[in-house]
Scaffold this active site. Structure first.
Site, PDB file in Angstrom:
ATOM      1  N   TRP A 104      20.674   4.936  65.498  1.00 43.34           N
ATOM      2  CA  TRP A 104      20.243   5.844  64.445  1.00 43.34           C
ATOM      3  C   TRP A 104      18.945   6.572  64.732  1.00 43.34           C
ATOM      4  O   TRP A 104      18.638   7.576  64.090  1.00 43.34           O
ATOM      5  CB  TRP A 104      20.039   5.047  63.157  1.00 43.34           C
ATOM      6  N   LYS A 159      31.257   6.094  67.855  1.00 49.72           N
ATOM      7  CA  LYS A 159      30.953   5.095  66.825  1.00 49.72           C
ATOM      8  C   LYS A 159      29.434   5.165  66.647  1.00 49.72           C
ATOM      9  O   LYS A 159      28.676   4.613  67.444  1.00 49.72           O
ATOM     10  CB  LYS A 159      31.388   3.690  67.270  1.00 49.72           C
ATOM     11  N   HIS A 160      29.002   5.888  65.633  1.00 49.85           N
ATOM     12  CA  HIS A 160      27.572   6.036  65.397  1.00 49.85           C
ATOM     13  C   HIS A 160      27.063   4.888  64.530  1.00 49.85           C
ATOM     14  O   HIS A 160      27.848   4.135  63.932  1.00 49.85           O
ATOM     15  CB  HIS A 160      27.295   7.374  64.710  1.00 49.85           C
ATOM     16  N   SER A 191      25.812   2.910  61.434  1.00 48.35           N
ATOM     17  CA  SER A 191      26.213   3.011  60.028  1.00 48.35           C
ATOM     18  C   SER A 191      25.086   3.524  59.146  1.00 48.35           C
ATOM     19  O   SER A 191      25.295   3.797  57.971  1.00 48.35           O
ATOM     20  CB  SER A 191      26.695   1.647  59.523  1.00 48.35           C
ATOM     21  N   GLU A 204      21.988   1.604  77.725  1.00 46.12           N
ATOM     22  CA  GLU A 204      20.556   1.885  77.563  1.00 46.12           C
ATOM     23  C   GLU A 204      20.090   0.993  76.428  1.00 46.12           C
ATOM     24  O   GLU A 204      20.493   1.181  75.281  1.00 46.12           O
ATOM     25  CB  GLU A 204      20.330   3.370  77.256  1.00 46.12           C
ATOM     26  N   LEU A 205      19.238   0.006  76.755  1.00 40.92           N
ATOM     27  CA  LEU A 205      18.996  -1.094  75.829  1.00 40.92           C
ATOM     28  C   LEU A 205      17.546  -1.220  75.350  1.00 40.92           C
ATOM     29  O   LEU A 205      17.116  -2.283  74.953  1.00 40.92           O
ATOM     30  CB  LEU A 205      19.433  -2.409  76.492  1.00 40.92           C
ATOM     31  N   CYS A 248      12.805   4.105  71.918  1.00 43.82           N
ATOM     32  CA  CYS A 248      12.930   3.182  73.049  1.00 43.82           C
ATOM     33  C   CYS A 248      11.881   3.438  74.113  1.00 43.82           C
ATOM     34  O   CYS A 248      11.387   2.504  74.745  1.00 43.82           O
ATOM     35  CB  CYS A 248      14.336   3.253  73.638  1.00 43.82           C
TER      36      CYS A 248
END
Length: 455
Positions: A131, A155-156, A158, A229-230, A263
């Site tokens: 988000w 799948k964005h 929620s 990408e974490l 990030c």
């Protein structure tokens, strides 16, 4: 079945609720994607580029309205939201312009009369995105995935269903074939279940490292290509020969951009002891000047966090730091108002064992740690499970280049804050992920590199 709620972080009130897609809707989406892929990949690369240019044109024309949608749904200050939309348009145009060159077959000399590497799309890509940059996280990946001839099912998060649906609308309005870009309003477990579907050929995931490991496991089990990408805990290193005033003036916005929910935001400030006092004083001064308030106001610097849970996590991290000896220079913290506001907090005397140094801090907390020399700075910078980005400040550019190569990260900026560009690969090492987005390196992640020899 739980509804998907869009909540305005500025007020804490629900804007709109959506029913998650049914199994029938999901299966229809998979079929559409498969059919669209066979049509989309057959278009000439230049034709795909022209269609994608139509998307970027709409983004630019509606940047204010789309920026306001971002601000309304996840709280980003409006000047940054509008900038996000423009950056998306620039990135789409970059890959629309360069895809033909990147997909041109490469001729290789071998024992055959003719040998080449052919670059061919893989098929439908499942994109699971967060988000914090609701348009950028999606479109930076979609720009090269689609330009290469693949199609995308999104799948964005929620938290941002309205942004997710708006992107699908824009692609359709621009004339992109139905099924080339689709939004699926589904939860995490449902998205995970799609990885095993035959229609899905690869997965692009951006998010937390725990969820990323599950995605990698599922993708590997089903022999699907994936890019992760974490997130990160990016060091901001200020050496004794740095331009301290300039470093501090960049450090504060690089920590507080997107209210710290980024990030690649600077998250650990590692400062040489010779300049620590000067840097810290300037950092505190500039932090205290930041304006917190209505994110729709163009003069606001700090908006709300996306949800109440983010505030709770930050409070726990600060409490841990102070219990271990950190000194609070700017108290900040929870704001007594409606919405999810958290004022910037600056901590001195940080140590590597504190959560603010060991974990990703997704909000405006700035821990400062003092080191005796550049080698200790590099050692502490690398003492993390993450390895996304970093920043080094020194007037000796050759030294900066040398130290940049010693950092265990995917990206480094010397005397600047690292900002993503379409022409540079984006991604990290260690717990920050695998693979790359953007540039030719990201472009080829979801391409079949086919070797062809003709005798």
């Amino acid at each position: 079945m739980n509804l998907i709620s869009s909540i305005n972080p500025t007020t804490g009130k629900t804007i709109k609720q959506f029913k998650p897609y049914s199994e029938e809707q999901i299966n229809t989406g998979l079929k559409k994607a498969n059919a669209a892929f066979h049509e989309w990949k057959e278009l000439d690369v230049s034709e795909r580029g022209e269609v994608l240019n139509g998307v970027s044109k709409l983004l630019r024309e509606r940047k204010q309205d789309l920026g306001e949608l971002i601000t309304q749904e996840m709280g980003k200050v409006i000047k940054q939201s509008v900038g996000e939309i423009v950056k998306c348009a620039d990135t789409i145009d970059y890959f629309a312009a360069h895809a033909e060159e990147l997909m041109h077959p490469e001729q290789i000399e071998t024992d055959a009369s003719e040998s080449m590497v052919s670059y061919e799309p893989m098929g439908p890509v499942l994109a699971i995105k967060p988000w914090n940059f609701p348009f950028w996280q999606v479109l930076s990946a979609a720009s090269h995935i689609l330009a290469a001839g693949n199609v995308m099912l999104l799948k964005h998060s929620s938290y941002v269903p309205m942004c997710a649906l708006k992107m699908e609308e824009l692609f359709l309005e621009a004339g992109v074939t139905e099924g080339v870009f689709q939004t699926l309003l589904i939860d995490g477990p449902t998205a995970s279940s799609l990885i095993s579907k035959n229609e899905i050929k690869a997965v692009s995931f951006t998010g937390g490292d725990a969820a990323g490991k599950k995605v990698a496991e599922l993708a590997a089990r089903n022999m699907k290509k994936f890019v992760l990408e974490l997130g990160g805990s990016d060091p901001f290193i200020v050496l004794s020969d740095a331009d301290v005033e300039k470093a501090a003036s960049v450090a504060v916005p690089s920590r507080c951009i997107n209210t710290g929910q980024t990030c690649i935001a600077a998250k650990r400030f590692i400062v040489a002891q010779e300049v620590a006092e000067e840097f810290t004083n300037k950092f505190v001064e500039l932090t205290e000047k930041l304006r917190l308030g209505d994110p729709m106001d163009k003069n606001t610097d700090i908006g709300p966090l996306v949800r109440e849970e983010q505030i709770t996590m930050l409070e726990q991290q600060v409490k841990d730091a102070t219990s271990k000896g950190a000194k609070v220079l700017v108290p900040g913290g929870r704001v007594n108002s409606e919405g999810f506001f958290y004022s910037p907090t600056v901590l001195a005397d940080a140590t590597p064992d504190m959560k603010v140094m060991a974990e990703e801090t997704f909000g405006p907390i700035a821990p400062i740690i003092t080191v005796k020399d550049e080698q200790e700075a590099i050692q502490i910078a690398n003492k993390t499970r993450f390895g996304l980005g970093a920043s080094i400040w020194t007037e000796d550019r050759e030294k900066g280049k040398l130290l940049a190569r010693q950092l265990e990260t995917g990206m480094v900026a010397v005397n600047a804050f690292f900002r993503p560009e379409a022409c540079m690969p984006f991604g990290g090492v260690k717990g920050s992920g695998m693979g790359r987005e953007m540039a030719k390196h990201g472009f080829y992640e979801f391409i079949n590199l086919k070797s062809i020899k003709i005798y």
